[in-house]
Design a protein around this motif. Sequence first.
Motif, PDB file in Angstrom:
ATOM      1  N   GLU A 230       0.836  -1.198   0.000  1.00  0.00           N
ATOM      2  CA  GLU A 230       0.000   0.000   0.000  1.00  0.00           C
ATOM      3  C   GLU A 230       0.869   1.247   0.000  1.00  0.00           C
ATOM      4  O   GLU A 230       1.862   1.339   0.738  1.00  0.00           O
ATOM      5  CB  GLU A 230      -0.920  -0.007   1.221  1.00  0.00           C
ATOM      6  CG  GLU A 230      -1.937   1.124   1.223  1.00  0.00           C
ATOM      7  CD  GLU A 230      -2.859   1.036   2.412  1.00  0.00           C
ATOM      8  OE1 GLU A 230      -2.537   0.283   3.349  1.00  0.00           O
ATOM      9  OE2 GLU A 230      -3.902   1.721   2.403  1.00  0.00           O
ATOM     10  N   GLU A 234      -1.109  10.476   1.476  1.00  0.00           N
ATOM     11  CA  GLU A 234      -0.853  11.632   0.627  1.00  0.00           C
ATOM     12  C   GLU A 234      -1.226  12.952   1.289  1.00  0.00           C
ATOM     13  O   GLU A 234      -0.916  14.013   0.745  1.00  0.00           O
ATOM     14  CB  GLU A 234      -1.645  11.495  -0.686  1.00  0.00           C
ATOM     15  CG  GLU A 234      -1.288  10.253  -1.495  1.00  0.00           C
ATOM     16  CD  GLU A 234      -2.168  10.098  -2.713  1.00  0.00           C
ATOM     17  OE1 GLU A 234      -3.078  10.949  -2.881  1.00  0.00           O
ATOM     18  OE2 GLU A 234      -1.968   9.141  -3.485  1.00  0.00           O
ATOM     19  N   SER A 239       1.405  11.781   5.689  1.00  0.00           N
ATOM     20  CA  SER A 239       2.193  11.905   4.458  1.00  0.00           C
ATOM     21  C   SER A 239       3.612  12.386   4.747  1.00  0.00           C
ATOM     22  O   SER A 239       4.556  11.991   4.072  1.00  0.00           O
ATOM     23  CB  SER A 239       1.492  12.871   3.497  1.00  0.00           C
ATOM     24  OG  SER A 239       1.406  14.173   4.063  1.00  0.00           O
ATOM     25  N   PRO A 245      -2.058   5.291   4.991  1.00  0.00           N
ATOM     26  CA  PRO A 245      -3.188   6.232   5.063  1.00  0.00           C
ATOM     27  C   PRO A 245      -4.157   5.855   6.161  1.00  0.00           C
ATOM     28  O   PRO A 245      -4.261   4.688   6.568  1.00  0.00           O
ATOM     29  CB  PRO A 245      -3.824   6.111   3.673  1.00  0.00           C
ATOM     30  CG  PRO A 245      -3.444   4.759   3.199  1.00  0.00           C
ATOM     31  CD  PRO A 245      -2.081   4.490   3.753  1.00  0.00           C
ATOM     32  N   GLU A 249      -8.854   8.284   4.193  1.00  0.00           N
ATOM     33  CA  GLU A 249      -8.115   8.295   2.934  1.00  0.00           C
ATOM     34  C   GLU A 249      -8.151   6.927   2.264  1.00  0.00           C
ATOM     35  O   GLU A 249      -8.245   6.831   1.038  1.00  0.00           O
ATOM     36  CB  GLU A 249      -6.664   8.711   3.181  1.00  0.00           C
ATOM     37  CG  GLU A 249      -5.866   8.900   1.900  1.00  0.00           C
ATOM     38  CD  GLU A 249      -4.485   9.453   2.169  1.00  0.00           C
ATOM     39  OE1 GLU A 249      -3.686   9.558   1.212  1.00  0.00           O
ATOM     40  OE2 GLU A 249      -4.197   9.790   3.342  1.00  0.00           O
ATOM     41  N   ARG A 250      -8.117   5.863   3.053  1.00  0.00           N
ATOM     42  CA  ARG A 250      -8.184   4.527   2.452  1.00  0.00           C
ATOM     43  C   ARG A 250      -9.554   4.280   1.819  1.00  0.00           C
ATOM     44  O   ARG A 250      -9.653   3.703   0.736  1.00  0.00           O
ATOM     45  CB  ARG A 250      -7.887   3.465   3.509  1.00  0.00           C
ATOM     46  CG  ARG A 250      -7.856   2.049   2.930  1.00  0.00           C
ATOM     47  CD  ARG A 250      -7.507   1.014   3.974  1.00  0.00           C
ATOM     48  NE  ARG A 250      -6.103   1.121   4.382  1.00  0.00           N
ATOM     49  CZ  ARG A 250      -5.695   1.559   5.575  1.00  0.00           C
ATOM     50  NH1 ARG A 250      -6.598   1.958   6.473  1.00  0.00           N
ATOM     51  NH2 ARG A 250      -4.420   1.616   5.862  1.00  0.00           N
ATOM     52  N   GLU A 252     -11.458   6.554   0.573  1.00  0.00           N
ATOM     53  CA  GLU A 252     -11.483   7.360  -0.643  1.00  0.00           C
ATOM     54  C   GLU A 252     -10.721   6.692  -1.777  1.00  0.00           C
ATOM     55  O   GLU A 252     -11.137   6.760  -2.943  1.00  0.00           O
ATOM     56  CB  GLU A 252     -10.893   8.733  -0.329  1.00  0.00           C
ATOM     57  CG  GLU A 252     -11.030   9.738  -1.457  1.00  0.00           C
ATOM     58  CD  GLU A 252     -10.546  11.105  -1.046  1.00  0.00           C
ATOM     59  OE1 GLU A 252     -10.229  11.926  -1.939  1.00  0.00           O
ATOM     60  OE2 GLU A 252     -10.488  11.364   0.177  1.00  0.00           O
ATOM     61  N   ARG A 253      -9.636   6.013  -1.467  1.00  0.00           N
ATOM     62  CA  ARG A 253      -8.882   5.308  -2.503  1.00  0.00           C
ATOM     63  C   ARG A 253      -9.694   4.157  -3.080  1.00  0.00           C
ATOM     64  O   ARG A 253      -9.687   3.924  -4.290  1.00  0.00           O
ATOM     65  CB  ARG A 253      -7.567   4.777  -1.916  1.00  0.00           C
ATOM     66  CG  ARG A 253      -6.519   5.836  -1.644  1.00  0.00           C
ATOM     67  CD  ARG A 253      -5.244   5.201  -1.139  1.00  0.00           C
ATOM     68  NE  ARG A 253      -4.202   6.197  -0.927  1.00  0.00           N
ATOM     69  CZ  ARG A 253      -2.971   5.901  -0.532  1.00  0.00           C
ATOM     70  NH1 ARG A 253      -2.638   4.642  -0.288  1.00  0.00           N
ATOM     71  NH2 ARG A 253      -2.078   6.863  -0.365  1.00  0.00           N
ATOM     72  N   ARG A 256     -12.280   5.605  -5.387  1.00  0.00           N
ATOM     73  CA  ARG A 256     -11.689   6.064  -6.649  1.00  0.00           C
ATOM     74  C   ARG A 256     -11.381   4.892  -7.577  1.00  0.00           C
ATOM     75  O   ARG A 256     -11.609   4.967  -8.794  1.00  0.00           O
ATOM     76  CB  ARG A 256     -10.414   6.863  -6.368  1.00  0.00           C
ATOM     77  CG  ARG A 256      -9.806   7.491  -7.621  1.00  0.00           C
ATOM     78  CD  ARG A 256      -8.548   8.270  -7.305  1.00  0.00           C
ATOM     79  NE  ARG A 256      -8.849   9.409  -6.433  1.00  0.00           N
ATOM     80  CZ  ARG A 256      -8.469   9.479  -5.159  1.00  0.00           C
ATOM     81  NH1 ARG A 256      -7.783   8.482  -4.598  1.00  0.00           N
ATOM     82  NH2 ARG A 256      -8.775  10.537  -4.435  1.00  0.00           N
ATOM     83  N   ALA A 257     -10.880   3.813  -7.004  1.00  0.00           N
ATOM     84  CA  ALA A 257     -10.605   2.631  -7.830  1.00  0.00           C
ATOM     85  C   ALA A 257     -11.892   2.036  -8.389  1.00  0.00           C
ATOM     86  O   ALA A 257     -11.939   1.566  -9.532  1.00  0.00           O
ATOM     87  CB  ALA A 257      -9.844   1.588  -7.011  1.00  0.00           C
ATOM     88  N   ALA A 294     -11.454  10.398 -11.631  1.00  0.00           N
ATOM     89  CA  ALA A 294     -11.049   9.030 -11.283  1.00  0.00           C
ATOM     90  C   ALA A 294     -10.568   8.243 -12.500  1.00  0.00           C
ATOM     91  O   ALA A 294      -9.615   7.461 -12.413  1.00  0.00           O
ATOM     92  CB  ALA A 294     -12.219   8.294 -10.619  1.00  0.00           C
ATOM     93  N   ARG A 502     -15.685  14.221  -1.678  1.00  0.00           N
ATOM     94  CA  ARG A 502     -15.762  12.817  -1.243  1.00  0.00           C
ATOM     95  C   ARG A 502     -17.150  12.238  -1.494  1.00  0.00           C
ATOM     96  O   ARG A 502     -17.280  11.061  -1.884  1.00  0.00           O
ATOM     97  CB  ARG A 502     -15.398  12.719   0.238  1.00  0.00           C
ATOM     98  CG  ARG A 502     -13.916  12.885   0.530  1.00  0.00           C
ATOM     99  CD  ARG A 502     -13.587  12.427   1.939  1.00  0.00           C
ATOM    100  NE  ARG A 502     -14.280  13.215   2.948  1.00  0.00           N
ATOM    101  CZ  ARG A 502     -13.787  14.311   3.520  1.00  0.00           C
ATOM    102  NH1 ARG A 502     -12.582  14.762   3.155  1.00  0.00           N
ATOM    103  NH2 ARG A 502     -14.468  14.961   4.437  1.00  0.00           N
TER     104      ARG A 502
END
Length: 523
Positions: A230, A234, A239, A245, A249-250, A252-253, A256-257, A294, A502
Amino acid sequence: MTDSHNSGQHKDREAAAAEVRRMWQPTPSWTQPDPNSDPAAEAAAAKEESSDELSEDFPGDSWSRPATGQAAPWEKPTPPSEPQTPAADEAASPAPSPSPSWTQPATEPTSSWTQPAADKSDDAAADDVADETPAVEQPTTPVFGGQSFNVTGPPFGQGPTGGGLGGGHTPPAPQQQPSQQQPSQQGGQQLSPAAQHFFPQGIPGQNVPQQRDVSYRTDELMQALPLPREAPAERGVRSVLRLRPGTTERTERIARATAATAFRRPVTIVVANPKGGSGKTPTTLLLAGALGQARGGGVVAWDNNELRGNMHLRTHDTNTRSTVTDMLQAMAMLTQPDARLGDVAAYLRHQVSGQYDVLTSAVTTYAQIEAKDFDQIHRLLSRFYKVLVIDTGNNEGSSNWREAMKAADALVIPIKWKSLSCAAAVQMLEELDNQGPEAQRLIRRAVIAVSNGPGDVNREVEKQLRPYFESRAAAVVDIPTDQHIAAEGPLDHSALQPATRRAGLELAAKVSEQITIALNVPR
């Protein structure tokens, strides 16, 4: 009489001692007889053959007896005090029998006789020879599988017939060893544990290899690969310290994926609510911007209003004032096989912050979009874009509105927690529910986007209708109040609050999940 007896006994002992000494000479005694041997001693030894202990135990063992006139190394002389009778001689000499097979010889006894000491007398040497008995070596377990050369059976003289190997004795069958190979039920051979180390699949050509369930699907092989490490955080203190994260933040990742899912064909997302002012256009632009960021582009937002929409007022003008009417007029050129994305982009507005393009509706009232116009534009945009986000008008009866519902892969229903906005959405769902199985499946995959302006929230309406929308749709996403959206100007994604961005990314992820479900279920 006594002297004669003692003299004969003394000669016999001398003959036995001489025979023992000959046995240890380099040359066998039966090929080169000792010239110093006494003829009388040899005659006495030949006479006493009938009383040999080994001959009594093995009456038929004629194949191992030396030639006449020579004493065997293992024979023990019998004292003259025990005379032999002719009947005993006949009993000790059984009838000749066929020699046993040489292919399975029994383990030969190992003689324990030793060379007598030099200082011992002839009488003591003879007594030592008389006391010695041959020791029979026990058979050992063979190392390799299969039949061993050592025959497993009782010692000499203890066979089933009570005699030796020569007297009609049948050697017992060798015992089965654990490592001996047996024919398998499949027609091959079973391997020993040592052989299985070198032939895990069995002997080639004998054992049929067992079929293993091995899958070579690409997705399963990719899932079997180890996951990459991982990336560090950011934002924030994590960061700076290069830590992992946090939970926000995780999440949100992951969203996004999910929003960046690669679909196998161009997809269409329809944003619809018959009530004006319910937030259709802001929701369309927020969703298109989240998908564009994204996915890195490939997204177009289309204002599919039959007369005049307001998307041109909520987007940035990028050196073009072309609308859907201008695109329809250039359709003959844009539908040519050599048409390029740049040719189509000349009629669109590119939004830099959201990485998506915008096709606005007509600004005049003399050009109304019909169903055939919708089909032409939809086919053209599907050639150059991967995701189409369509903003609809307020008239459910118009032909372009119905065509948009037929082409939809996912449905987004924007509402506000107000009575009129929610009532219009409920009526639209009931109308779609009567349109057949396709419309019913579209309702089950719908996503409710709740966007409230300042003072638009009615908690009593939310309390009563939230359970209804959660039961009818796939998900309900709450978009917080944002002053940038409430200003009713061009929507700039870089000017939105982090919570709003978000929420837009969460909305894009939920819609992408429903599109994936729709593509995997055959129509």
